[in-house]
Scaffold this active site. Structure first.
Site, PDB file in Angstrom:
ATOM      1  N   HIS A   1     -26.376  20.971  -0.531  1.00 56.14           N
ATOM      2  CA  HIS A   1     -26.466  21.539  -1.878  1.00 56.14           C
ATOM      3  C   HIS A   1     -25.472  22.679  -2.061  1.00 56.14           C
ATOM      4  CE1 HIS A   1     -28.489  22.374  -5.658  1.00 56.14           C
ATOM      5  NE2 HIS A   1     -28.519  23.667  -5.331  1.00 56.14           N
TER       6      HIS A   1
ATOM      7  N   GLU B   1      -6.591   1.750 -13.061  1.00 54.14           N
ATOM      8  CA  GLU B   1      -6.091   2.964 -12.404  1.00 54.14           C
ATOM      9  C   GLU B   1      -4.782   3.425 -13.036  1.00 54.14           C
ATOM     10  OE1 GLU B   1      -7.897   2.323  -7.878  1.00 54.14           O
ATOM     11  OE2 GLU B   1      -5.929   1.521  -8.392  1.00 54.14           O
TER      12      GLU B   1
ATOM     13  N   CYS C   1      -1.622   1.959  -2.822  1.00 48.53           N
ATOM     14  CA  CYS C   1      -2.578   3.042  -2.587  1.00 48.53           C
ATOM     15  C   CYS C   1      -1.964   4.438  -2.628  1.00 48.53           C
ATOM     16  CB  CYS C   1      -3.256   2.864  -1.225  1.00 48.53           C
ATOM     17  SG  CYS C   1      -3.615   1.170  -0.763  1.00 48.53           S
TER      18      CYS C   1
ATOM     19  N   CYS D   1       0.819  -1.220   0.000  1.00 47.37           N
ATOM     20  CA  CYS D   1       0.000   0.000   0.000  1.00 47.37           C
ATOM     21  C   CYS D   1       0.847   1.260   0.000  1.00 47.37           C
ATOM     22  CB  CYS D   1      -0.934  -0.010   1.202  1.00 47.37           C
ATOM     23  SG  CYS D   1      -1.932   1.485   1.355  1.00 47.37           S
TER      24      CYS D   1
ATOM     25  N   TYR E   1      -8.603  -3.481 -10.989  1.00 49.04           N
ATOM     26  CA  TYR E   1      -8.632  -2.047 -10.659  1.00 49.04           C
ATOM     27  C   TYR E   1      -7.240  -1.450 -10.754  1.00 49.04           C
ATOM     28  CZ  TYR E   1      -7.011  -3.140  -5.877  1.00 49.04           C
ATOM     29  OH  TYR E   1      -6.289  -3.559  -4.792  1.00 49.04           O
TER      30      TYR E   1
END
Length: 453
Positions: free
Chosen positions: A427, A162, A69, A64, A158
């Site tokens: 919002h 990526e 990551c 990672c 993935y």
């Protein structure tokens, strides 16, 4: 990542029992080890990196931190910055075009950050002529000193998508070669939208193809030959770099686990564990990517390690819950999800017993620059019977990880569709579109959001 706990009986001449937590040097094992140390136990960290076929290796921290990551997200952000700069003139910023990207400067900055963390596999290739000699892996891509140039990414995971996404995003000619479906194990409607978006933004795809050999040409380029599995015909192309992203296998063969009585899956060499993370040997435990049937996700293993330490030393009985674990695929248009895919929900509950609410939407940030939002899409998979328990949420759009994380808590706590619909949205945000999902697939109505309704 792996953590093992050994409870040793007193040795001759010793008048005490001792316990030791021995862990791999990844963040998963380290997290469990740290928890054990805080509970007063002795901890040893055993770390070894099997170099990639190109010789890439790294320090503490595991996949990672070093080749997963962290560098991936930073390079993904570098690509997003390029798109933002391209959009800037729509908002009044005068930026010289075309913009240029400096791979060496980016790579140095990313590598320096990884080294500063001080935490401080092996890809299994088929018998593909020239694969190990001329190809690189996802371990290597983050440590290249020079730009990889025109790149062929082999794989549909993935990691493959990526890497292909940020390579395209920084302006490199990038092709993805997929043997079968993209993002196996993820919702396939969402996966198709991910690849559609990538294709519309410059990434090329070779579908249903498998490489057979790589040959280095006199000018240094790589000539790749592949087979189209549908037609059975061969084809070839030339690239500067071939990146293998076809999966990882755990480094368990060299541990002599069979001598200790620890059982593994002979197909993938992963360690078989129960709900307590225990192996076939009562005092040896395994967590993280090395364990059979566990999500290959850093946060999951970190929590599993901490809970294991607390059960062993802290008089806790809490087990790791591997259901409803959120994750995000950091492709150019990010895909966040938690819970069941639509296919999994149908298989588990039956088509007639689920309801899927969905919508296409346009992020506010896309409007001024007139960016295409064709693949910005959300769907919520629910049980059909009121109050319609939420089984899964799938979000494709900007900042998907940030959006998914919050809703993951609600789904973990058993949120129903009715409760989500009673939640007030913020919002203007993309996440508010989730609490406005009122059109079901079953209704057949157009799911396109046309305004601030």
């Amino acid at each position: 990542a792996m953590a093992a706990m050994a409870r040793a009986l007193p040795r001759p001449g010793r008048r005490f029992r001792w316990r030791i937590w021995a862990s791999a040097g990844g963040v998963r094992g380290a997290a469990g080890g740290a928890a054990a140390a805080q509970l007063g136990r002795k901890v040893a960290v055993v770390d070894y990196v099997e170099p990639s076929p190109r010789g890439t290796k790294w320090g503490l921290g595991g996949t990672c931190v070093n080749v997963g990551c962290i560098p991936k997200k930073l390079m993904h952000y570098a690509a997003l910055l390029g798109h933002m700069i391209q959009d800037a003139h729509h908002y009044g910023w005068e930026v010289a075009q075309p913009i240029q990207h400096d791979w060496k400067k980016m790579a140095e900055a990313v590598q320096n950050h990884v080294k500063s963390l001080n935490w401080g596999h092996r890809v299994q290739l088929q018998d593909i002529e020239g694969a190990l000699e001329y190809g690189i892996t996802s371990d290597d891509i983050f440590w290249l000193k020079e730009s990889p140039g025109k790149t062929l990414v082999v794989g549909a995971s993935y990691v493959a998508l990526e890497c292909a996404g940020f390579l395209t995003g920084i302006g490199l000619d990038t092709t993805v070669m997929m043997r079968s479906i993209p993002l196996r194990g993820f919702d396939q409607q969402m996966s198709s939208l991910v690849t559609e978006h990538m294709e519309s933004h410059g990434t090329q795809f070779l579908r249903g193809c498998t490489p057979s050999r790589i040959r280095k040409l006199p000018d240094g380029q790589l000539q790749v030959t592949w087979e189209d599995r549908l037609s059975g015909k061969e084809d070839m192309g030339t690239f500067d770099t071939v990146l293998w992203a076809i999966g990882r296998v755990p480094e368990t063969r060299s541990l002599n686990l069979e001598k200790a009585g620890v059982n593994t899956n002979p197909k993938n060499q992963k360690i078989l564990v129960d709900s307590q993370e225990a192996t076939s040997v009562p005092h040896i435990y395994a967590i993280g990517d090395v364990a059979e049937g566990r999500p290959e996700l850093t946060p999951t293993a970190i929590m599993a390690g901490r809970l294991l330490a607390q059960r062993l030393f802290g008089q806790s009985s809490d087990l790791m819950d591997y259901n409803n674990v959120p994750t995000t695929v950091f492709t150019p248009l990010e895909y966040g999800c938690v819970g069941l895919s639509e296919e999994q929900a149908v298989a588990r509950h039956g088509q007639e017993n689920i309801e899927v609410y969905h919508a296409y939407y346009k992020p506010l940030e896309f409007t001024v620059a007139e960016k295409d939002a064709s693949q910005c899409y959300i769907k919520m998979v629910c049980l059909r019977e009121p109050p319609q328990l939420v089984l899964g949420l799938h979000f494709l759009g900007p900042n998907a990880g940030e959006v998914t994380q919050g809703f993951a808590l609600g789904i973990k706590c058993g949120a129903s569709y009715a409760q989500v619909m009673r939640t007030v949205g913020i919002h203007p945000t993309c996440s508010e579109e989730v609490v406005k999902l009122r059109i079901s697939k079953r209704s057949g109505l157009d799911p396109t959001v046309t305004g601030c309704g």
